[in-house]
Design a protein around this motif. Sequence first.
Motif, PDB file in Angstrom:
ATOM      1  N   ALA A 220      46.120  37.795  40.430  1.00  0.00           N
ATOM      2  CA  ALA A 220      44.800  38.854  40.268  1.00  0.00           C
ATOM      3  C   ALA A 220      45.680  39.789  40.966  1.00  0.00           C
ATOM      4  O   ALA A 220      46.492  39.906  41.693  1.00  0.00           O
ATOM      5  CB  ALA A 220      43.587  38.590  41.405  1.00  0.00           C
ATOM      6  N   ASP A 221      44.970  40.968  40.996  1.00  0.00           N
ATOM      7  CA  ASP A 221      45.641  42.361  41.440  1.00  0.00           C
ATOM      8  C   ASP A 221      45.994  42.165  42.552  1.00  0.00           C
ATOM      9  O   ASP A 221      46.835  43.187  43.504  1.00  0.00           O
ATOM     10  CB  ASP A 221      45.147  43.523  40.805  1.00  0.00           C
ATOM     11  CG  ASP A 221      44.960  43.765  39.502  1.00  0.00           C
ATOM     12  OD1 ASP A 221      45.776  43.229  38.751  1.00  0.00           O
ATOM     13  OD2 ASP A 221      43.778  44.286  39.485  1.00  0.00           O
ATOM     14  N   ASP A 222      45.607  42.019  43.291  1.00  0.00           N
ATOM     15  CA  ASP A 222      45.595  41.697  44.995  1.00  0.00           C
ATOM     16  C   ASP A 222      46.552  40.349  45.614  1.00  0.00           C
ATOM     17  O   ASP A 222      47.496  40.230  46.741  1.00  0.00           O
ATOM     18  CB  ASP A 222      44.513  41.192  45.841  1.00  0.00           C
ATOM     19  CG  ASP A 222      44.091  39.749  45.520  1.00  0.00           C
ATOM     20  OD1 ASP A 222      44.421  38.902  44.629  1.00  0.00           O
ATOM     21  OD2 ASP A 222      43.310  39.877  46.184  1.00  0.00           O
ATOM     22  N   MET A 223      47.604  39.705  44.407  1.00  0.00           N
ATOM     23  CA  MET A 223      48.372  38.495  44.928  1.00  0.00           C
ATOM     24  C   MET A 223      49.573  39.314  45.130  1.00  0.00           C
ATOM     25  O   MET A 223      50.076  40.667  44.301  1.00  0.00           O
ATOM     26  CB  MET A 223      48.603  37.611  43.158  1.00  0.00           C
ATOM     27  CG  MET A 223      47.349  36.934  43.473  1.00  0.00           C
ATOM     28  SD  MET A 223      47.211  35.442  44.380  1.00  0.00           S
ATOM     29  CE  MET A 223      48.703  34.700  44.016  1.00  0.00           C
ATOM     30  N   PRO A 224      50.571  38.766  46.011  1.00  0.00           N
ATOM     31  CA  PRO A 224      51.579  40.219  46.578  1.00  0.00           C
ATOM     32  C   PRO A 224      52.778  40.169  45.212  1.00  0.00           C
ATOM     33  O   PRO A 224      53.413  41.099  45.180  1.00  0.00           O
ATOM     34  CB  PRO A 224      52.443  38.361  46.774  1.00  0.00           C
ATOM     35  CG  PRO A 224      51.513  38.070  47.907  1.00  0.00           C
ATOM     36  CD  PRO A 224      50.651  37.890  46.811  1.00  0.00           C
TER      37      PRO A 224
END
Length: 299
Positions: A220-224
């Motif tokens: 996912a794009d919001d993963m660090p």
Amino acid sequence: MNPVNTKPYELPPDAVWLITGCSSGIGREIASLVASKPNQRLIATARNPSSLSYLPNTNPNILKLAIDVASVGSVDAAFAAGAKHFGKDFCLDVVVNNAGYSLSGDTEAATEEEIHEEMETLFFGTARVTVHAIEVMRQAKDHRGGLVFNISSLAGLCGFPGHAYYHAGKFAVEGFTESVAREMHPDWNINFCIVEPSGVNTNFEGQSKVHTKPHPAYAADDMPSRKLETFVNKATGSSVVIEPSAVAGTIFTIASRGECIPLRLPLGVVAWKLARSKFVDLLGELDTVKELSVMGQAI
């Protein structure tokens, strides 16, 4: 604690340099710079010696060798070839441990083979070349000392998502180097410098960077890790990225200026700022856990 690098280092006028990872980037620039200096002698190494064609073949002060730092036999053979080429009174003055590559990606997805290959090159390769170099330096007949540059990274000071095993290798290099530096007798005048650059404008994102297979849980794009990748891609080519020629020039200046050698050297504005920020934050964390840490003992 035994101090390190206590005496000014004087680069001999006929110094012998051994540099690993000379095929491109920082290693190539350092090799080119040393080769341009009158009377400085150079052992330039790479896994594939054909990648060293930018260096002349007819200069007796330049020896080009194949070396795989992950192979004990290859490292042994390279040191033997250097001694044979430069004579029975062979002195090794400066070593630059530059060979390495980055393993990036989701840590859960890294295979055992990928992990071991990364640590073998980054850490064990650096360690075996360093130990060989110390032996040659301390046994030199004229006892002129020596200097070992171990190329670490900002990644040897600060941990970022998506590069766990690269960080592990560089952190290991830093701890190893500091410990070995403290083993040296001051009379040997064997010095160490851990070089910690931030982003360098090389082909590190190409042949020198290996990616693990993506793990679906981290996509996912919001993963660090994905956020960091986006930031790094935007920063590539910006003014904060260091040119490898600048790194090479700084390394040569440290070796030749006739002063005490710094044990650690963050290179670049980003490296210096993040290194300082880490240690400032660490002091705050120490104060926060002080009562737990001392367990009622007097300070």
